[in-house]
Design a protein around this motif. Structure first.
Motif, PDB file in Angstrom:
ATOM      1  N   TYR C  74       0.878  -1.167   0.000  1.00  0.00           N
ATOM      2  CA  TYR C  74       0.000   0.000   0.000  1.00  0.00           C
ATOM      3  C   TYR C  74       0.914   1.214   0.000  1.00  0.00           C
ATOM      4  O   TYR C  74       1.395   1.630   1.044  1.00  0.00           O
ATOM      5  N   GLY C  75       1.169   1.740  -1.164  1.00  0.00           N
ATOM      6  CA  GLY C  75       2.146   2.824  -1.267  1.00  0.00           C
ATOM      7  C   GLY C  75       3.495   2.338  -0.767  1.00  0.00           C
ATOM      8  O   GLY C  75       4.012   1.312  -1.214  1.00  0.00           O
ATOM      9  N   GLU C  76       4.076   3.037   0.205  1.00  0.00           N
ATOM     10  CA  GLU C  76       5.387   2.691   0.735  1.00  0.00           C
ATOM     11  C   GLU C  76       5.311   1.584   1.773  1.00  0.00           C
ATOM     12  O   GLU C  76       6.336   1.056   2.197  1.00  0.00           O
ATOM     13  N   VAL C  77       4.073   1.292   2.220  1.00  0.00           N
ATOM     14  CA  VAL C  77       3.915   0.356   3.334  1.00  0.00           C
ATOM     15  C   VAL C  77       3.634  -1.051   2.825  1.00  0.00           C
ATOM     16  O   VAL C  77       2.781  -1.243   1.960  1.00  0.00           O
ATOM     17  N   LEU C  78       4.382  -2.032   3.376  1.00  0.00           N
ATOM     18  CA  LEU C  78       4.123  -3.436   3.052  1.00  0.00           C
ATOM     19  C   LEU C  78       3.191  -4.014   4.100  1.00  0.00           C
ATOM     20  O   LEU C  78       3.350  -3.741   5.299  1.00  0.00           O
ATOM     21  N   PHE C  79       2.252  -4.831   3.646  1.00  0.00           N
ATOM     22  CA  PHE C  79       1.407  -5.574   4.576  1.00  0.00           C
ATOM     23  C   PHE C  79       1.626  -7.051   4.279  1.00  0.00           C
ATOM     24  O   PHE C  79       1.397  -7.504   3.162  1.00  0.00           O
ATOM     25  N   CYS C  80       2.115  -7.763   5.275  1.00  0.00           N
ATOM     26  CA  CYS C  80       2.467  -9.159   5.054  1.00  0.00           C
ATOM     27  C   CYS C  80       1.748 -10.035   6.075  1.00  0.00           C
ATOM     28  O   CYS C  80       1.749  -9.730   7.272  1.00  0.00           O
ATOM     29  N   VAL C  81       1.111 -11.092   5.592  1.00  0.00           N
ATOM     30  CA  VAL C  81       0.446 -12.035   6.490  1.00  0.00           C
ATOM     31  C   VAL C  81       1.215 -13.356   6.459  1.00  0.00           C
ATOM     32  O   VAL C  81       1.500 -13.881   5.388  1.00  0.00           O
ATOM     33  N   LEU C  82       1.560 -13.854   7.627  1.00  0.00           N
ATOM     34  CA  LEU C  82       2.208 -15.164   7.729  1.00  0.00           C
ATOM     35  C   LEU C  82       1.368 -16.043   8.637  1.00  0.00           C
ATOM     36  O   LEU C  82       0.663 -15.550   9.513  1.00  0.00           O
ATOM     37  N   GLN C  83       1.449 -17.346   8.431  1.00  0.00           N
ATOM     38  CA  GLN C  83       0.780 -18.261   9.350  1.00  0.00           C
ATOM     39  C   GLN C  83       1.806 -18.960  10.210  1.00  0.00           C
ATOM     40  O   GLN C  83       2.859 -19.370   9.723  1.00  0.00           O
ATOM     41  N   THR C  84       1.518 -19.081  11.502  1.00  0.00           N
ATOM     42  CA  THR C  84       2.386 -19.862  12.377  1.00  0.00           C
ATOM     43  C   THR C  84       1.755 -21.225  12.583  1.00  0.00           C
ATOM     44  O   THR C  84       0.531 -21.366  12.551  1.00  0.00           O
TER      45      THR C  84
END
Lengths: 323, 323, 323, 323, 323
Positions: C74-84
């Motif tokens: 999102y623009g300069e911002v990364l959004f990352c989803v990980l599963q544990t």
């Protein structure tokens, strides 16, 4: 049937229109028209096609129905077909269709064979004027998003069905025949869902990323979000397919296992009967000289021997798990 | 056999031609020639090849037949092979072939082993002069479209066959042997259809989108429509394949299940006979000292015991589902 | 629950911050803020979203949870989803989620349904100031690396389970029913792991190689290393899938084999009983003229014959492996 | 063994050469040399390598044999490996190898383990001087085309074998064991053919379309034709693979079905014997008081009852298909 | 353990070096250093890492071992991981690892868990000074080539195992249980080999064709040759996988077939015993009025009838193949 026909100006509702006024409003700047039809008569469709100047091939597809989900560009106008999935009482999936025509200043949605409408989408849009202001591209997004959201409910239902089936699969009480039938029916539903989802995913992929139709410009984050939802559904579909085909193999193994345990029981019981029958046969022979027959304890002794042998056999079969 | 040989000028029929006049008409501006052959003799084919100056390799393919569907460009001329599928009385699929040569100002269609002709296509075209005016590219589209439309009928037939098979699969009355044979035959047909459709889809994909042969220019929406139809058929084929292979597994499970239920019945009935036989054996022994034998009620009592035991067993087997 | 909220300057810890000071520190040059939340309340999340000015769609995903692993810009911002993935006592895999927001000067990590925290990552980073100095991109790497490292432990557990299952599969002592259940459970776990790993691999692939988000610049070797770990896990998953589906087939073969050996035993024992029973039946007939019956050696001789025949049969059945 | 060594000038045969003259002729303009070897000794190969200045790695491959089909460019020289497939008397497929070195002005073909030669190719070429004039590129095409044409014969044989197997599969007379063996052998042959065809298809794909080796320039239509033939073979291979794996499943189902029908017969016959045996057992009991035994009609009546019961059972079993 | 540490100048061996002199020689023009380690201690590895200034992440991978095959570029230095496969006495495959660091003027090879060394490679290189002169890139090729060559031996062994298994599969003598175990073990080995080969093929693919690491420049033909070998192994692996999974199905069919033939034998023998037993039962009944019993020929006649019936049955069962 015409459900709704509204003009919006800068995200605000202007007026409910008559069908014949649509063409007028399409000329006004910063205005767009959002029309919703349900199971329309051919005549209604033709009238709309005329108002919005839709391409003949797209209108034909909308008229015939039973298209696969797809996205086609006819000049500035997008034609998008989506399938709706609604569970019926009998547990089947009813497949409906939503056809969307999206131009720079209009959205025409046509709902076929679909019970649940999209009034909630219109409500939500009208309560977010800053987004509705973006125009047809946002309404387009909101409609696709609504359809895709409903897929999740279907997926959850199918996951529950699989969970329940898995439990039954390993239970000794369940009927293997019913399990097979239900596994097959579930498979059918997975195929139905994948028919709705996979081509749509392909189509939505063209609405963000590289070149994007002009009407969807500036909404990449939104379309990417829908794309991501579809990707999630597809992954889940694949897993279910995978588990299902394993479940079918497991079911087959369970049937074989059941058959095998019946064979063992049969063999064990046959032995339990064969022993006394054989002994009885021997003392039923008519030889003159069979000293045991004269003995007064011969009969009870023989019965006792029969009993002891059978108890021993019983114990042995129990130990090896045949009984 | 020559079926038709017509020259068109600006979408209007000019004249029925003799074969030897073709070359003349090809020189005229805004004119194109549309020739239809059926199961032609080699000589007929050679004559046409001379008139239209077709490439040797393409003519050889048309002469030999049994090509896979394909699209090849020889300079300005397209050579396209399509397969026709016609159900026979015995339920099989007869595979025919349509070879199309399409140049800037001519269309040569050669129908082989195909009962149903394409006169209707010519009629439709002649009634839409504004489209026919576009020339050879449109006729090419109309012919492909007609072939592809007929695939839908075949697909519907196969879907019906699968539906009927599925029902039989789960019915206790059906013959597993016949089910297997029919599943296998259906599989064969799916392979046949996919031989016709998959390479064609590849070929048609090159007629819209990026670079397009000149003769098909300006008709992208039409070719995309055909492409979409083929994609729909292919998806349906894949689903059927998928369901079919599941159905084959289900059938195997049904056979195992049937076998298992026979084993259970066998075991149950064996027990029902074994009990009285064993008891009878015991009282058939020749011991001198068997007090029961002297008793006047011994015989009826023994018969009663046999009966009671068998009734008990029967009831028990019924309860566990072995009978 | 807020776990940690620290500002760093040139790789050195500056201060533990109050939530409301975050915005201040984000303005300072060469400074970045690293915040860790655990199972946050919606209000906490909203406060953070306001401090870091996060995009609404990403925040909504973080709020709802149960996302597939993904990486979005999102623009300069990364959004990352990980599963544990954490093994429970009952041998199942508990799936948790870590959401990471990474901007040029901040990292916000949100841990959901995950018992084991990431304090060790923070410790390691603080002990390597020359790397921490690189900023948010390195912390992002360190967090992903920590999550991926824990997958290896899960994979080793699954490999051990498969090894143990393989051994049981070929042992005559094991229960086929339990084997099937365990094979199916293992399959389920493989699907769970692949849900966590495969989309993450896709996402991480976009962090090295061609165009890379700015915040990850200069760390290509590190992200490639994580990518390589994920590739290793995926290969191992595929092999396990492959072996597992072979193991399921093997198990089915073992059941058939077991069934077959029961049939053989049944047949052999039936024969051993049938021979003396038949002979006894013959000498139980009531013909007047049966000379053997008068002979004084008839009875022992007959018994001897029965015995000899059965011993011969036994020996023969042993030889062909039916007993 | 040297089979042929000829120089051509403008499509006309110049002379049969001695091996040591080759180098001379290679210098002449518009001349090319076409050499054919068969199962050459290492020394022969080395001599040729020296004459044509072939690359060491390619020569090594040709010397060792058993390469996969491939196409490699060493500067201006193409090195192409093809596999030949020849049916042996025992129905197996013998795999041979043809190595082709093609330079701007020479073709060296080396045939290994291949009975049928390529003299016919040379004849055809010499009768079409206008094509042979094109040079080495055309000879190269003609040789590949000849090898590929022979694959069709092999494919037809395999199709016939599959057809015959399918018929046997559904016939009640055939031996399931022999069917399995033949299905497996056919599978082996399909793998053998695909080893020859698939990599060759890949290789030929690089001879038309985008960038093309200089020696093959201007022959795109010809190479595309070969490519198309290979595509057709591959599609046919895939279908056969598909049908074959279905056939293997069908065979398994047939075996189960056969087993199931044996079980039914066994159960039915067991019942037919068990009924009279049980009744006989009852009247074999030694009770003093069994009035039926005294009756003079007891014996024939009992026999009649036995008969009637068995006839009833027989009729019932026939009806449900167990007999 | 340090095995070798040699400096080369223009393809000629200069001197055996002490570890601490390496850095000196790396400065000299046209000189490169080739070091071979075997199962090195961490300290040895660290010393080398310092001498050659290797990247921390690569050294860590080399230290930990158990990497998947891969190729990574750290600036000018290539880091390549290969797996070695060595058959053990018990028929298993031992997996070892070779790590290669290749810089513009050095090669560092580290061999782990691998019995057979690469001295022969060094010998071959030293005997071809004109190739060794090319430098590190050629040594790199020679080492990869040596590892890949050894895979062929492994593949041949696996092919032999499969051949032997196929023969056993169709032999009536073999033990189905052992066949399953061996099929499964072979499957395991195929997976092991594919773990070694497939990622390596991917890696080597990046050493010829488009952009190539500088140190491998000018050796494209050589790397393409290795690539081709790997492609050949992979094709062979795929075929073996394919045949193996068919073989597993065949084995299952064989077990079913065996089971089915046992059922038939069982049914046939049961009938052979049931007939005389039933007849004997009838003449064992105690009816007063059974004329046959009085007849002096009753007994031998009855025995004769029993015999004749059994012979007839036997002949019949032989004819339908049940015995």
């Amino acid at each position: 049937m015409l459900i709704n026909c509204v003009a919006y100006h800068n995200g605000q509702k202007l007026a409910d229109l008559q069908q014949e006024d649509i063409h007028d409003y399409l000329q006004r700047p910063d205005t767009f028209v959002w029309v919703a039809l349900r199971d329309p008569e051919p005549a209604e469709l033709d009238a709309m096609a005329a108002q919005f100047e839709l391409h003949e091939l797209a209108v034909e597809d909308a008229r015939n129905g039973h298209q696969r989900p797809k996205l086609e560009e006819y000049g500035e106008v997008l034609f998008c077909v989506l399938q709706t999935l609604e569970p019926t009482e009998s547990g089947e999936l009813r497949v409906g269709e939503v056809d969307l025509f999206v131009g720079p200043n209009f959205v025409l949605s046509i709902r076929n064979d679909t019970r649940k409408g999209f009034v909630s989408v219109r409500d939500r849009c009208e309560h977010e004027p800053e987004l509705l202001q973006i125009g047809a591209g946002f309404v387009f997004y909101a409609l696709i998003d609504a359809v895709v959201d409903r897929y999740f409910a279907v997926m959850h239902q199918l996951e529950d069905e699989l969970d329940e089936l898995e439990e039954r699969l390993f239970s000794r009480k369940s009927s293997a025949r019913r399990n097979i039938e239900d596994l097959y029916a579930l498979k059918r539903k997975l195929v139905t869902v994948s028919h709705a989802v996979v081509p749509l995913h392909e189509a939505v992929g063209r609405l963000h990323g590289g070149r994007v139709p002009r009407v969807c410009g500036g909404l990449q984050n939104y379309y990417r979000d829908v794309d991501d939802h579809l990707a999630r559904i597809i992954r889940s579909l694949e897993s279910q397919r995978d588990m299902l085909s394993t479940a079918i193999q497991v079911n087959l193994a369970m049937i074989s296992l059941d058959d095998s345990s019946v064979s063992k029981k049969l063999a064990a019981y046959a032995a339990l009967f064969a022993v006394p029958t054989m002994i009885a046969g021997i003392y039923g022979m008519n030889f003159d000289n069979m000293p045991e027959l004269k003995s007064s304890d011969g009969y009870p002794l023989t019965l006792a021997i029969m009993l002891v042998l059978d108890v021993l056999l019983w114990w042995r079969f129990k130990k090896v798990g045949w009984l």
